[in-house]
Design an enzyme around this catalytic site. Structure first.
Site, PDB file in Angstrom:
ATOM      1  N   HIS A 133      40.824  45.930  29.711  1.00 30.05           N
ATOM      2  CA  HIS A 133      40.078  46.975  29.008  1.00 30.05           C
ATOM      3  C   HIS A 133      40.902  47.527  27.830  1.00 30.05           C
ATOM      4  CE1 HIS A 133      37.633  46.424  32.557  1.00 30.05           C
ATOM      5  NE2 HIS A 133      38.699  46.638  33.272  1.00 30.05           N
ATOM      6  N   GLU A 160      43.842  42.984  40.795  1.00 32.59           N
ATOM      7  CA  GLU A 160      43.293  44.329  40.988  1.00 32.59           C
ATOM      8  C   GLU A 160      44.306  45.052  41.871  1.00 32.59           C
ATOM      9  OE1 GLU A 160      40.611  45.518  39.596  1.00 32.59           O
ATOM     10  OE2 GLU A 160      39.281  43.829  39.124  1.00 32.59           O
TER      11      GLU A 160
END
Ligand code: ZN
Length: 322
Positions: free
Chosen positions: A112, A286
């Site tokens: 991101h 993650e």
């Protein structure tokens, strides 16, 4: 159980003498990971759903893609249109050093971008990921207190750069907070490809429901469609991912995800453009679930992020020496 599979071989003796704090860590990496794994098997099976059982013999490697539970399930390759380049450029750092990773190129992909929230039209544009079209990028998630995933990924990535450069690696970023949005996921893949990276790791934190805890590493599934052909990198990426998962577990003490991967800490996906379009070994991690208060307490701790960066980096070092 995946950590003890056939691909999880002990590292060979380094071709160069290791110097610095990673010396002992690398030498002990595999045994440490196994010890951590055994500890987890012994004490970790509490409070999860059926998938959380670490003693499960099911392998996540063959699972179909499971979009939805992860914020990145919506993540799509972002190919901008022809030649469209957001402002800024990938930041390369430090020339090749003199440590044991001299000559090795590591690309770190901080997931991101803190500016994506202000550039929704740009990041919503569709890009081709080979199998289909997806959004260029996503905003990522955040803790309930507003600490964003994009800030987290940049912080961990910068800590990793310090660790890896000390080992002599050439480290490149897909973005370093030096552009207002993106890059799109197809460009993120392209940066690793053009760098002819020896390893690429995309850093993320998840946005699943409270009670879902732990880390997982996402491996590319075998995809051959359009511009996507992961067949040459599936095996090497799995090895990279297993090394990263093992060292992350050992260094952070975090348990593998209790909601994805059947307790292995590994997941295989075919829907992520950043993986589908890669031609070099690449995984996502993650690091935890930002929407769970206990995981969030770790993710917002700078001391914990240093451990996370160290764990991921040691997995990369192990892979590059393997
Ligand atoms: Zn993410």
């Amino acid at each position: 159980m995946s950590y003890v599979g056939p691909d999880f071989e002990p590292p060979r003796p380094p071709r160069h003498p290791l110097r610095g704090p990673l010396t002992v860590a690398v030498a002990a990496l595999v045994p440490g990971a196994l010890v951590g794994w055994l500890v987890w098997q012994t004490v970790g099976d509490s409070g999860g759903d059926a998938q959380a059982s670490p003693s499960s013999t099911s392998s996540s490697w063959g699972r179909p893609a499971t979009p939805g539970a992860s914020d990145d399930g919506k993540e799509q390759p972002g190919g901008t249109g022809a030649g469209e380049k957001p402002n800024g450029s990938p930041s390369a750092s430090a020339p090749t050093g003199s440590g044991p990773l001299k000559g090795k190129v590591v690309v770190i992909d901080p997931g991101h971008n803190p500016g994506n929230f202000q550039h929704t039209s740009e990041i919503n544009q569709q890009v081709n990921i080979g199998t289909n079209s997806k959004e260029c990028d996503t905003t990522g998630t955040a803790t309930n207190d507003g600490y964003t995933e994009a800030k987290f990924t940049l912080d961990v990535a910068r800590r990793m750069r310090t660790v890896l450069e000390k080992q002599g690696a050439t480290v490149k970023f897909t973005q370093d907070g030096d552009r207002s949005w993106g890059p799109c996921v197809d460009e993120r893949a392209e940066i690793g490809n053009k760098a002819d990276a020896d390893a690429v790791v995309s850093i993320h934190a998840d946005g699943a429901g409270a009670g879902n805890r732990g880390f997982h590493v996402i491996l590319p599934g075998s995809v051959h469609s359009g511009a996507a052909d992961t067949r040459p990198i599936v095996a090497s990426s799995r090895e990279l991912g297993e090394r990263v998962a093992g060292s992350f577990l050992r260094v952070t003490g975090s348990a593998p995800s209790n909601y994805i991967g059947g307790g292995t800490g590994l997941d295989v996906r075919k829907d992520l453009g950043g993986l589908n379009l890669s031609t070099v070994p690449k995984v996502f991690i993650e690091c935890g679930n930002m929407r769970d208060s206990k995981d969030a307490a770790q993710l917002t701790s700078s001391a914990w992020r240093q451990k996370a960066a160290q764990g991921i980096s040691e997995g990369i070092v192990s892979f590059l020496h393997g």
